[in-house]
Design an enzyme around this catalytic site. Structure first.
Site, PDB file in Angstrom:
ATOM      1  N   ARG A   1       0.432  -6.769 -57.045  1.00  5.19           N
ATOM      2  CA  ARG A   1       0.612  -5.310 -57.068  1.00  5.19           C
ATOM      3  C   ARG A   1      -0.671  -4.573 -56.669  1.00  5.19           C
ATOM      4  O   ARG A   1      -0.654  -3.376 -56.458  1.00  5.19           O
ATOM      5  CB  ARG A   1       1.107  -4.862 -58.458  1.00  5.19           C
ATOM      6  CG  ARG A   1       2.554  -5.309 -58.704  1.00  5.19           C
ATOM      7  CD  ARG A   1       3.083  -4.840 -60.045  1.00  5.19           C
ATOM      8  NE  ARG A   1       2.448  -5.537 -61.157  1.00  5.19           N
ATOM      9  CZ  ARG A   1       2.730  -5.313 -62.437  1.00  5.19           C
ATOM     10  NH1 ARG A   1       3.638  -4.404 -62.758  1.00  5.19           N
ATOM     11  NH2 ARG A   1       2.142  -5.987 -63.386  1.00  5.19           N
TER      12      ARG A   1
ATOM     13  N   ASP B   1      14.301   1.426 -58.928  1.00  9.71           N
ATOM     14  CA  ASP B   1      13.485   2.367 -58.144  1.00  9.71           C
ATOM     15  C   ASP B   1      13.777   2.234 -56.652  1.00  9.71           C
ATOM     16  O   ASP B   1      14.418   1.277 -56.210  1.00  9.71           O
ATOM     17  CB  ASP B   1      11.988   2.181 -58.433  1.00  9.71           C
ATOM     18  CG  ASP B   1      11.550   0.732 -58.303  1.00  9.71           C
ATOM     19  OD1 ASP B   1      11.994   0.067 -57.355  1.00  9.71           O
ATOM     20  OD2 ASP B   1      10.787   0.256 -59.164  1.00  9.71           O
TER      21      ASP B   1
ATOM     22  N   LYS C   1      12.514   6.427 -59.525  1.00 10.85           N
ATOM     23  CA  LYS C   1      11.587   6.262 -60.652  1.00 10.85           C
ATOM     24  C   LYS C   1      10.215   6.792 -60.230  1.00 10.85           C
ATOM     25  O   LYS C   1       9.829   6.637 -59.076  1.00 10.85           O
ATOM     26  CB  LYS C   1      11.491   4.749 -60.952  1.00 10.85           C
ATOM     27  CG  LYS C   1      10.484   4.354 -61.993  1.00 10.85           C
ATOM     28  CD  LYS C   1      10.400   2.819 -62.116  1.00 10.85           C
ATOM     29  CE  LYS C   1       9.264   2.240 -61.304  1.00 10.85           C
ATOM     30  NZ  LYS C   1       9.109   0.786 -61.430  1.00 10.85           N
TER      31      LYS C   1
ATOM     32  N   ASP D   1     -15.574 -21.943 -75.115  1.00 14.58           N
ATOM     33  CA  ASP D   1     -15.905 -20.685 -74.425  1.00 14.58           C
ATOM     34  C   ASP D   1     -14.831 -20.252 -73.433  1.00 14.58           C
ATOM     35  O   ASP D   1     -14.988 -19.256 -72.729  1.00 14.58           O
ATOM     36  CB  ASP D   1     -17.259 -20.817 -73.710  1.00 14.58           C
ATOM     37  CG  ASP D   1     -17.254 -21.906 -72.655  1.00 14.58           C
ATOM     38  OD1 ASP D   1     -16.194 -22.552 -72.465  1.00 14.58           O
ATOM     39  OD2 ASP D   1     -18.293 -22.119 -72.009  1.00 14.58           O
TER      40      ASP D   1
HETATM   41  C1  R5P Z   1       7.506  -2.009 -59.618  1.00 20.31           C
HETATM   42  O1  R5P Z   1       7.543  -1.419 -58.551  1.00 20.31           O
HETATM   43  C2  R5P Z   1       8.024  -3.404 -59.804  1.00 20.31           C
HETATM   44  O2  R5P Z   1       9.029  -3.719 -58.894  1.00 20.31           O
HETATM   45  C3  R5P Z   1       8.534  -3.582 -61.217  1.00 20.31           C
HETATM   46  O3  R5P Z   1       9.617  -2.707 -61.444  1.00 20.31           O
HETATM   47  C4  R5P Z   1       7.445  -3.299 -62.214  1.00 20.31           C
HETATM   48  O4  R5P Z   1       6.229  -3.854 -61.794  1.00 20.31           O
HETATM   49  C5  R5P Z   1       7.785  -3.842 -63.564  1.00 20.31           C
HETATM   50  O5  R5P Z   1       6.773  -3.524 -64.477  1.00 20.31           O
HETATM   51  P1  R5P Z   1       7.146  -3.025 -65.934  1.00 20.31           P
HETATM   52  O6  R5P Z   1       8.088  -4.021 -66.527  1.00 20.31           O
HETATM   53  O7  R5P Z   1       5.835  -2.971 -66.649  1.00 20.31           O
HETATM   54  O8  R5P Z   1       7.774  -1.666 -65.796  1.00 20.31           O
END
Ligand code: R5P
Length: 292
Positions: A95, A168, A191, A37
């Site tokens: 996150r 970003d 970004k 399970d």
């Molecule tokens: C976002 O702010 C993080 O620093 C990463 O760039 C992001 O979480 C990466 O996720 P993915 O590979 O899905 O774009």
């Protein structure tokens, strides 16, 4: 017997072993039996110190399974040792540190309560996505960085006139630190990510600095690869040379590595917070330093 015990979770066995050698601790490993399970039955093999235990368990996929295992290890450690330090090399849920859209649950708040309740005295994480999430842990916290170790690896690659790029603005400080350690310049792209669908777009327009240069894209983590792929497609249009990726945590979900390489990335280098094909950089020394 040493006064220190490293209790290794299944998700971080090699890293925990390296760490135990560096801090001269007793090594206790977990044997896991997964029932049909999905429940895990954990058995610890070895003796736990009465004084101090260090539990090491990364929370990468399967995230909830690895999380419950981490909490179980902490609970058992606390039954034996007066002090329990918890090392979560990759902190899943990091996150989810605020309510972005109304009604969302801030899971880091939940984790803060669970770790304290299980008996953790201190938590050590590596390049956590946002340190804000650690405010919910009402115990001692430490976020250590893998940047010096990643830079040491990249220096050996002898890239020509490289430039550090953050995909970003949120990663600008990380790129600045990486570039400073390497004595290079850095830039940060713009970004945007849709909070509803998760898709990303690069807003930056023309960028003359990258033409004919090797680039090091620096990020804390790669999950689906969407951010790195969009950044790579944009940078290739600006006529850069090779693109390398340096990241601490390479989750690389759903064939992300293949897709990133297809977009034009020469190589991805990550650390062993998440073991895998790209995890060439060992961060046990930095963790050992934070413990001793
Ligand atoms: C976002 O702010 C993080 O620093 C990463 O760039 C992001 O979480 C990466 O996720 P993915 O590979 O899905 O774009």
């Amino acid at each position: 017997m040493s006064k220190l015990t490293v209790i290794s979770g299944k998700s971080s066995e090699n890293l925990a072993k390296e760490l135990s050698k560096k801090i001269k601790a007793n090594f206790v490993k977990s044997e896991i039996r997964v029932f049909p399970d999905g429940e895990s039955k954990i058995t610890l093999v070895g003796k736990i110190s009465k004084k101090k235990s260090i539990v090491v368990q990364s929370i990468y996929p399967p995230v909830d399974t690895n999380l419950v295992q981490a909490l179980s290890l902490i609970t058992k450690a606390k039954e034996n040792s007066s002090e329990v330090v918890v090392v979560i090399p990759y902190m899943g849920y990091a996150r989810q540190d605020r309510e972005f859209l109304s009604g969302e649950i801030v899971t880091m708040k939940v984790l803060g309560k669970l770790f304290k309740g299980a008996g953790a005295s201190k938590i050590i994480v590596v390049d956590i996505h946002s340190v804000m999430g650690l405010n919910y842990f009402k115990i001692k916290t430490k976020n250590i960085t893998a940047i010096p170790d990643l830079v040491r690896y990249f220096k050996k690659l002898r890239l020509k006139n490289p430039l550090v790029v953050s995909p970003d603005q949120g990663g600008k400080e990380r790129a600045r630190q990486f570039a400073k350690e390497f004595n290079l310049d850095y830039i940060a792209l713009e970004k945007i990510r849709s909070r509803k669908t998760g898709t990303v777009k690069i807003k930056t327009k023309n960028l003359k600095q990258v033409k004919n240069r090797d680039l090091i894209l620096v990020d804390d983590m790669i999950s689906t690869g969407g951010s790195i792929i969009k950044a790579t497609q944009f940078l290739k249009k600006q006529k850069c040379k090779k693109i390398y990726v340096a990241c601490t945590h390479a989750l690389l979900m759903n064939d992300a590595e293949k897709k990133i390489k297809k977009a034009g990335v020469t190589n991805i280098i990550s650390t062993n917070t998440i073991p895998g094909k790209t995890s060439k950089v060992d961060i046990s020394k930095a963790i050992a330093k934070a413990i001793m």
